[in-house]
Design a protein around this motif. Sequence first.
Motif, PDB file in Angstrom:
ATOM      1  N   GLN A  60       0.786  -1.085   0.016  1.00  0.00           N
ATOM      2  CA  GLN A  60       0.099   0.153   0.124  1.00  0.00           C
ATOM      3  C   GLN A  60       0.755   1.151  -0.127  1.00  0.00           C
ATOM      4  O   GLN A  60       1.946   1.316   0.366  1.00  0.00           O
ATOM      5  CB  GLN A  60      -0.779  -0.025   1.210  1.00  0.00           C
ATOM      6  CG  GLN A  60      -1.989  -1.256   1.149  1.00  0.00           C
ATOM      7  CD  GLN A  60      -2.892  -1.082   2.375  1.00  0.00           C
ATOM      8  OE1 GLN A  60      -2.554  -1.274   3.610  1.00  0.00           O
ATOM      9  NE2 GLN A  60      -4.149  -1.044   1.958  1.00  0.00           N
ATOM     10  N   ASN A  84     -10.333   4.147   2.069  1.00  0.00           N
ATOM     11  CA  ASN A  84      -9.285   3.316   1.586  1.00  0.00           C
ATOM     12  C   ASN A  84      -8.204   3.775   0.961  1.00  0.00           C
ATOM     13  O   ASN A  84      -7.392   3.032   0.200  1.00  0.00           O
ATOM     14  CB  ASN A  84     -10.126   2.390   0.937  1.00  0.00           C
ATOM     15  CG  ASN A  84     -11.192   1.400   1.491  1.00  0.00           C
ATOM     16  OD1 ASN A  84     -11.054   0.885   2.654  1.00  0.00           O
ATOM     17  ND2 ASN A  84     -12.377   1.381   0.960  1.00  0.00           N
ATOM     18  N   LYS A  85      -8.188   5.038   1.075  1.00  0.00           N
ATOM     19  CA  LYS A  85      -7.018   5.767   0.468  1.00  0.00           C
ATOM     20  C   LYS A  85      -5.907   6.716   1.467  1.00  0.00           C
ATOM     21  O   LYS A  85      -6.611   6.974   2.480  1.00  0.00           O
ATOM     22  CB  LYS A  85      -7.545   6.766  -0.920  1.00  0.00           C
ATOM     23  CG  LYS A  85      -8.322   6.234  -1.968  1.00  0.00           C
ATOM     24  CD  LYS A  85      -7.491   5.642  -2.773  1.00  0.00           C
ATOM     25  CE  LYS A  85      -7.976   5.190  -4.038  1.00  0.00           C
ATOM     26  NZ  LYS A  85      -7.385   4.649  -5.252  1.00  0.00           N
ATOM     27  N   TYR A  86      -4.749   6.457   1.061  1.00  0.00           N
ATOM     28  CA  TYR A  86      -4.038   6.986   2.066  1.00  0.00           C
ATOM     29  C   TYR A  86      -3.655   8.442   1.623  1.00  0.00           C
ATOM     30  O   TYR A  86      -3.241   8.650   0.471  1.00  0.00           O
ATOM     31  CB  TYR A  86      -2.680   6.495   2.420  1.00  0.00           C
ATOM     32  CG  TYR A  86      -2.878   5.117   3.165  1.00  0.00           C
ATOM     33  CD1 TYR A  86      -3.081   5.082   4.383  1.00  0.00           C
ATOM     34  CD2 TYR A  86      -3.026   3.789   2.665  1.00  0.00           C
ATOM     35  CE1 TYR A  86      -3.311   3.814   5.149  1.00  0.00           C
ATOM     36  CE2 TYR A  86      -3.449   2.816   3.151  1.00  0.00           C
ATOM     37  CZ  TYR A  86      -3.103   2.575   4.653  1.00  0.00           C
ATOM     38  OH  TYR A  86      -3.637   1.524   5.549  1.00  0.00           O
ATOM     39  N   ASN A 117      -5.974   6.778   7.975  1.00  0.00           N
ATOM     40  CA  ASN A 117      -5.361   6.925   6.433  1.00  0.00           C
ATOM     41  C   ASN A 117      -4.905   8.151   6.380  1.00  0.00           C
ATOM     42  O   ASN A 117      -4.744   8.714   5.048  1.00  0.00           O
ATOM     43  CB  ASN A 117      -6.448   6.453   5.584  1.00  0.00           C
ATOM     44  CG  ASN A 117      -7.754   7.410   5.821  1.00  0.00           C
ATOM     45  OD1 ASN A 117      -8.305   7.787   6.702  1.00  0.00           O
ATOM     46  ND2 ASN A 117      -8.349   7.642   4.686  1.00  0.00           N
TER      47      ASN A 117
END
Length: 243
Positions: A60, A84-86, A117
């Motif tokens: 990731q 679900n995104k950093y 995140n």
Amino acid sequence: MEANKSKPASEEEAPVRLPQKRFYRQRAHSNPIADHSFEYPVRPEDYDWTQHYPTMGEGQQVEFADIGCGYGGFLVTLGELFPNKYAIGMEIRVKVSDYVIDRIQALRKLHEGQYQNIACIRTNAMKYLVNYFRKGQLEKMFFLYPDPHFKKAKHKWRIINPALLAEYSYVLREGGHIYTVTDVRDLHEWMCKHIEQHPAFERLSEEQLREDILAEKLLDSSEEGKKVTRNNGDKFVAIFRRV
């Protein structure tokens, strides 16, 4: 049988509270050309992102970058909209970046399992961006209410300029987006002119802009955006695609 003993008041955990900006005040502008003291990786492969993201697993990576994230209002919005995104906020001012870091830590404690995140680092994105990101790593870059540097002699300090656009096109993947918003018409026209002139970018139409889930959030999610709203100021938005 021993009676239950309560902890002394000195040992009780203090309630978690969000930090107060009044304790992190700093001048609004910082010279990006000055010789600030920063630690930064020699190359992206050397940087350990897991120190900022407890839930980041193998393979990731950070995909959103809020350049000059200020007090982190928009960064928090990104964390909520894209769990679900950093996303990373990059801020040059030390007290402001300290505030965002403390704010995120408090949010994580107040909302278990959330805000894992998003993170913030103090750095100078004008100098060290490619030290953090590999070619084509980023999906979205945000430049919200950047310093206009009004004087002509200081235009080279603007975060959008021909030299830096080469770096942005390098770290942004094909199909990725650059988002800009400002309350200064002259700066808006400057940013649009230079980005449109670069062969790696094309501007989205007004219809395409309205279809973007983030278009509305760009205006008021950040503290600066809320300030402009309170003052009934104008806001100019543009989105560009990496071709």
